[in-house]
Design a protein around this motif. Structure first.
Motif, short mmCIF file in Angstrom:
data_model
loop_
_atom_site.label_atom_id
_atom_site.label_comp_id
_atom_site.label_asym_id
_atom_site.label_seq_id
_atom_site.Cartn_x
_atom_site.Cartn_y
_atom_site.Cartn_z
N ALA A 112 55.22 23.73 -14.99
CA ALA A 112 56.29 24.51 -14.36
C ALA A 112 56.23 24.38 -12.83
O ALA A 112 57.25 24.17 -12.18
N VAL A 113 55.04 24.49 -12.27
CA VAL A 113 54.89 24.36 -10.82
C VAL A 113 55.25 22.94 -10.38
O VAL A 113 55.90 22.74 -9.35
N ALA A 114 54.87 21.94 -11.16
CA ALA A 114 55.20 20.55 -10.83
C ALA A 114 56.71 20.32 -10.83
O ALA A 114 57.24 19.63 -9.96
N VAL A 115 57.41 20.91 -11.79
CA VAL A 115 58.87 20.76 -11.85
C VAL A 115 59.53 21.39 -10.62
O VAL A 115 60.40 20.80 -9.99
N VAL A 116 59.09 22.60 -10.26
CA VAL A 116 59.64 23.25 -9.06
C VAL A 116 59.29 22.45 -7.81
O VAL A 116 60.14 22.24 -6.95
N ALA A 117 58.07 21.95 -7.72
CA ALA A 117 57.67 21.15 -6.56
C ALA A 117 58.47 19.85 -6.48
O ALA A 117 58.90 19.45 -5.39
N LEU A 118 58.71 19.23 -7.62
CA LEU A 118 59.52 18.01 -7.64
C LEU A 118 60.95 18.30 -7.19
O LEU A 118 61.53 17.53 -6.41
N ALA A 119 61.50 19.41 -7.63
CA ALA A 119 62.84 19.80 -7.19
C ALA A 119 62.86 20.02 -5.68
O ALA A 119 63.81 19.60 -5.00
N MET A 120 61.81 20.63 -5.15
CA MET A 120 61.74 20.84 -3.70
C MET A 120 61.61 19.52 -2.94
O MET A 120 62.21 19.34 -1.88
N VAL A 121 60.85 18.58 -3.49
CA VAL A 121 60.73 17.26 -2.86
C VAL A 121 62.09 16.57 -2.81
O VAL A 121 62.49 16.01 -1.78
N VAL A 122 62.82 16.63 -3.90
CA VAL A 122 64.16 16.03 -3.95
C VAL A 122 65.06 16.68 -2.90
O VAL A 122 65.79 15.99 -2.18
N LEU A 123 65.00 18.00 -2.79
CA LEU A 123 65.82 18.69 -1.80
C LEU A 123 65.44 18.32 -0.37
O LEU A 123 66.30 18.17 0.49
N VAL A 124 64.15 18.18 -0.11
CA VAL A 124 63.70 17.82 1.23
C VAL A 124 64.10 16.38 1.56
O VAL A 124 64.59 16.09 2.65
N VAL A 125 63.92 15.47 0.63
CA VAL A 125 64.20 14.05 0.88
C VAL A 125 65.71 13.79 1.01
O VAL A 125 66.16 13.07 1.89
N PHE A 126 66.49 14.40 0.13
CA PHE A 126 67.92 14.11 0.09
C PHE A 126 68.78 15.17 0.78
O PHE A 126 69.99 15.07 0.77
N GLY A 127 68.17 16.16 1.39
CA GLY A 127 68.91 17.17 2.13
C GLY A 127 69.26 18.39 1.28
O GLY A 127 69.18 18.36 0.06
#
Length: 131
Positions: A112-127
């Motif tokens: 669950a934490v990895a999924v949220v962290a991955l979503a945050m990475v996508v948001l940071v990288v792609f705006g």
């Protein structure tokens, strides 16, 4: 009485654990308590992360921001509840001379934490989705 109901009763009356089995070496009980405290710290960090996502990312699209915040808050709640349940189960097992209980919860929490962290990475990288 089911094991879950018995464990739930022991959450609120831990002195009743002493009625079962033999007293384990105090070092094991203290190690169990330290593990409990580590789970509580993790729960607090997840709750703090949920509030941080909600408060410090106002430009994020509302649904995404609330979804990420709620995922972290829910993980924090589950982690806190699991902490006391795990403490009781381990303490009881030690007193009865049984194997310590195993659980899938650490793996599920990690995912669950990895999924949220991955979503945050996508948001940071792609705006931010809200801009």
């Amino acid at each position: 009485m089911s094991d879950f109901v018995q464990s739930l009763r022991l959450w609120l009356a831990p002195q009743r654990i002493r009625d079962e089995g033999d007293t384990p070496d105090y070092r094991f009980s203290l190690a169990n308590e330290r593990t409990f405290l580590a789970w509580i710290r993790t729960a607090l960090a997840l709750v703090g992360g949920g509030f941080a996502v909600d408060q410090f990312l106002p430009d994020l699209r509302w649904g995404v921001r609330v979804g990420l915040a709620l995922a972290l808050l829910a993980a924090g709640v589950l982690c806190a509840l699991r902490a006391v349940n795990h403490w009781v189960r381990c303490e009881r097992a030690m007193r009865l001379g049984e194997d310590l209980p195993v659980s899938r919860f650490p793996a599920l929490l990690s995912l669950a934490v990895a999924v949220v962290a991955l979503a945050m990475v996508v948001l940071v990288v792609f705006g931010w989705a809200g801009r």
